[in-house]
Every structure is written in C-alpha cells, then in structure tokens.
Design a protein around this motif. Structure first.
Motif, PDB file in Angstrom:
ATOM      1  N   ARG A 223       0.887  -1.207   0.010  1.00  0.00           N
ATOM      2  CA  ARG A 223      -0.003   0.103   0.070  1.00  0.00           C
ATOM      3  C   ARG A 223       1.008   1.297   0.043  1.00  0.00           C
ATOM      4  O   ARG A 223       1.748   1.343   0.661  1.00  0.00           O
ATOM      5  CB  ARG A 223      -0.800  -0.149   1.271  1.00  0.00           C
ATOM      6  N   ARG A 227       0.626   5.043  -6.426  1.00  0.00           N
ATOM      7  CA  ARG A 227      -0.701   5.290  -6.323  1.00  0.00           C
ATOM      8  C   ARG A 227      -1.031   5.892  -7.760  1.00  0.00           C
ATOM      9  O   ARG A 227      -0.164   6.244  -8.779  1.00  0.00           O
ATOM     10  CB  ARG A 227      -0.975   6.545  -5.256  1.00  0.00           C
ATOM     11  N   HIS A 267      -4.695  -1.552  -4.782  1.00  0.00           N
ATOM     12  CA  HIS A 267      -5.381  -1.535  -3.482  1.00  0.00           C
ATOM     13  C   HIS A 267      -6.365  -0.365  -3.711  1.00  0.00           C
ATOM     14  O   HIS A 267      -5.967   0.545  -4.387  1.00  0.00           O
ATOM     15  CB  HIS A 267      -4.604  -1.335  -2.449  1.00  0.00           C
ATOM     16  N   GLU A 269      -7.334   2.108  -1.773  1.00  0.00           N
ATOM     17  CA  GLU A 269      -7.032   3.342  -1.347  1.00  0.00           C
ATOM     18  C   GLU A 269      -5.659   3.752  -2.070  1.00  0.00           C
ATOM     19  O   GLU A 269      -5.313   5.055  -1.936  1.00  0.00           O
ATOM     20  CB  GLU A 269      -6.351   3.158  -0.078  1.00  0.00           C
ATOM     21  N   ASP A 270      -5.210   3.128  -3.228  1.00  0.00           N
ATOM     22  CA  ASP A 270      -4.000   3.528  -3.992  1.00  0.00           C
ATOM     23  C   ASP A 270      -4.718   4.020  -5.387  1.00  0.00           C
ATOM     24  O   ASP A 270      -3.848   4.268  -6.255  1.00  0.00           O
ATOM     25  CB  ASP A 270      -3.282   2.584  -4.213  1.00  0.00           C
ATOM     26  N   LEU A 272      -7.635   6.821  -7.108  1.00  0.00           N
ATOM     27  CA  LEU A 272      -8.779   7.882  -6.802  1.00  0.00           C
ATOM     28  C   LEU A 272      -8.776   8.431  -8.147  1.00  0.00           C
ATOM     29  O   LEU A 272      -8.067   9.026  -9.104  1.00  0.00           O
ATOM     30  CB  LEU A 272      -7.990   8.776  -5.840  1.00  0.00           C
ATOM     31  N   ALA A 305     -15.898  10.237   0.562  1.00  0.00           N
ATOM     32  CA  ALA A 305     -16.197   8.881   1.230  1.00  0.00           C
ATOM     33  C   ALA A 305     -17.781   9.055   1.118  1.00  0.00           C
ATOM     34  O   ALA A 305     -18.373   7.997   1.197  1.00  0.00           O
ATOM     35  CB  ALA A 305     -15.919   8.813   2.468  1.00  0.00           C
ATOM     36  N   TRP A 321      -1.775  13.868  -4.006  1.00  0.00           N
ATOM     37  CA  TRP A 321      -2.394  12.805  -3.738  1.00  0.00           C
ATOM     38  C   TRP A 321      -1.778  11.604  -3.969  1.00  0.00           C
ATOM     39  O   TRP A 321      -1.141  10.686  -3.152  1.00  0.00           O
ATOM     40  CB  TRP A 321      -3.724  12.699  -4.140  1.00  0.00           C
ATOM     41  N   GLY A 325      -0.939  10.665  -0.578  1.00  0.00           N
ATOM     42  CA  GLY A 325      -2.254   9.740  -0.226  1.00  0.00           C
ATOM     43  C   GLY A 325      -3.310  10.587   0.284  1.00  0.00           C
ATOM     44  O   GLY A 325      -3.134  12.000  -0.006  1.00  0.00           O
ATOM     45  N   ASP A 326      -4.213  10.084   0.864  1.00  0.00           N
ATOM     46  CA  ASP A 326      -5.432  10.834   1.400  1.00  0.00           C
ATOM     47  C   ASP A 326      -5.138  12.186   2.300  1.00  0.00           C
ATOM     48  O   ASP A 326      -5.957  13.048   2.456  1.00  0.00           O
ATOM     49  CB  ASP A 326      -6.471   9.872   2.016  1.00  0.00           C
TER      50      ASP A 326
END
Length: 339
Positions: A223, A227, A267, A269-270, A272, A305, A321, A325-326
C-alpha cells in the motif's frame, strides 16, 4: 528530509497532458493553494516557458511531435510542521506513441519507458470522449442460421442483406474519441476493421509497467508504493449528467475494462478518480479566452467518502495525492459542487 519522488504521466493522444504540464508550472509559481512550492527553475527554462507562456495569452500550449517535455521540478512541501524537499520528475511524451507501443509491445519500450515503472505515482489521463465502448456488429445485418443452411442446400453463397452503413469514425480511438453526447455504442459494419480503443492501450501500458516492477497479474504491491490518480480531462465540457455523478461513476460506467483492471490489481486506497479542467473552459472560445486572461485558473473535482462532489482550484492536488495519499484531501479550500 530529502527525497526524490517521481510522478509519471500516462495517457493517449490529445488526453490533456501537455496543457496540464503548462498549467501546473504556472500554478506552482504563482498559486498559494497547493501545499507544494516551486523552489527554483534552472537557468535555461526554455522547456518550462514553452508550456506555460501560451496559457498567459489564453492559448493552449503546442508542440511538434518530436518534442519531449521532461520536467525536473525542485519542490518543497510542509508536512507535520517540517519542510520536505522533493525532486519531482515529470516526463511527457507524444500521445501517438501509445498507439505505436501497443502495436510493437514486445520491442517498443525504451529505457525511458522502463524508468517510468519505478514512479511513486501515476497521473493517468483519459479524455471522457475516448471512453466509448467498442463498436458492435448489428446482428440483423448477418444472415440467420436458417438462411445460411438454405444457402448451403442450394449450393450457393448467401450474401448479407444490404443495409446503409454508418461512416466509420476515425476518432474512435487514440484521439478525442466519439462525441460523448451519444449514449449508445456505434454500430460497425461486418467487414469494417475495429480500431483498438484508447483505454485498452492504456491497460497494456500499465501491464508493462507492472511487469517491470515484477508484479504478477492480480498481485498488488505494498500500500502506498504506487498510487494512480485517474484524471478525466476537459471536465468542464463533460455532460452535466456525469458532472453530477462524479468522475468515479464516469470511469466505472464508460471505461469498465480499465476500471476493472485497476481495481483487480491495486489496493482501493491507491486509486482515486479526478475530473480535471486545466483551464476551466475552452480557450478556443473567444469570449471565454478573454475571461481566462483576466482570471487564469483550472479546477479539479473528486468524490469524497460520502459521495459528495468537491472542487478546488488547486491543480496540484492529483500530484499531492499521488505523493502523500489521502492526507492531501484535508484542505479547507474545497467547494461542494453536488451532494
């Protein structure tokens, strides 16, 4: 803390990469919205000027097919109260190269392409008008099984019934694509060659990059190791239906092959989805061009979300990002577009 972070740009012809590079250079020099700051430019800033200066005049940056824009941007980011030095390497390429690589995918990948496999993040540009499904054959243009059997018994070849064919659309792939106003797949004649769609070529490039990283099909890297920011470019011109639904829904419904591939190999979360408009409007429109000269900016949209559509003028947000990341999505300059 010194790091070297590489963000690679990926996308087909006319997918918006060059305009974004020009806009981001200008934004990092002048805007205060981004957490990223441009520390300095090299003494010879010709490559940067060729990208950013046309936008100051309200024009899209242009280039010859032989040009390559490889930008090495020295950046600073403040994280958790400390300054982090980042060397951001962004390599661009001719969009038609995607088509050539797809055709020669066993031998066409250069060392430059192989180097992209080590990127910390990918900005994956897809123009929404290139997200059309493959053309389908009209079933009733072909002889039925019964007609074929009768033709065999009569010892003659039964030809397909004559129908008026729709003219082949040369922009079905590797270009702006079929216009997004159409809600249905284009119908192809039985003997018409079907071109490879842009999203399929992008999947092929992603498979190559994964292979270079030693990843088997379906295997996910750790993870945060890579991304992927998916950018639907020219978002200002997208059908209002998609603007209300958001870029994630657009990719899921209009580019299911690409969307399924990404969700099967990375993943959640990777990944967007962003909607991007580097200029917030069409610079070929004279009236808007004058507005842009007075207030040059673009915007980025995404879904949070809870499914709300948010917007910011911070064009560097997809880069932030991809790097952080987030935590990049916790700013206070976000505007609610749709809830």
């Amino acid at each position: 803390m010194n790091t070297r972070s590489t963000v690679a740009l990926l996308g087909g012809q006319e997918s918006g990469k060059t305009t974004y590079l020009g806009a981001i250079v200008r934004a990092l020099e002048t805007d205060s919205l981004s957490n990223l700051r441009l520390s300095s430019l090299p003494d010879d800033a010709t490559a940067y000027d060729r990208l950013s200066e046309p936008l100051l005049d309200g024009k899209y940056p242009q280039r010859t097919k032989a040009e390559r824009h490889v930008l090495d941007l020295p950046l600073r980011a403040t994280r958790d109260g400390r300054v982090e030095e980042i060397s951001l390497h962004m390599g661009d390429y001719d969009g038609e190269e995607v088509e050539r690589l797809f055709k020669d995918r066993m031998q066409g990948f250069s060392p430059e392409w192989r180097a992209r496999s080590g990127a910390r993040g990918l900005l994956l540009f897809v123009r929404p008008t290139a997200m059309m499904p493959l053309p389908r054959l009209r079933v009733d243009e072909l002889p039925t099984d019964r007609e074929r059997m009768l033709a065999l018994k009569a010892n003659k070849e039964q030809k397909p019934r004559a129908r008026t064919r729709k003219k082949a659309d040369p922009e079905a792939a590797f270009g702006p694509g079929i216009q997004d106003q159409s809600r249905h797949p284009r119908v192809a004649a039985p003997d018409e060659p079907v071109r490879v769609p842009t999203v399929l070529a992008v999947v092929e490039l992603l498979q190559f990059l994964r292979h270079e990283r030693g990843l088997a099909p379906g295997e996910r890297s750790s993870r945060g190791e890579m991304r992927i920011a998916l950018l639907a470019s020219a978002w200002d011109a997208v059908d209002p239906v998609w603007q209300r639904s958001g870029p994630a829904v657009l990719f899921r419904e209009r580019a299911p092959l690409l969307d399924d591939f990404l969700w099967s190999n990375y993943h959640p979360e990777d990944l967007l989805h962003f909607g991007l408009s580097s200029t917030a409007g069409d610079l070929s429109d004279k009236r808007y061009r004058e507005q842009y000269r007075e207030d040059p900016h673009g915007f980025v949209v995404w879904s949070d979300a809870s499914g709300r559509i948010l917007r910011t003028r911070n064009l560097a947000l997809p880069i932030e990002w991809a790097l952080f990341g987030d935590e990049a999505l916790t700013g206070n300059d976000f505007e609610l577009v749709h809830s």
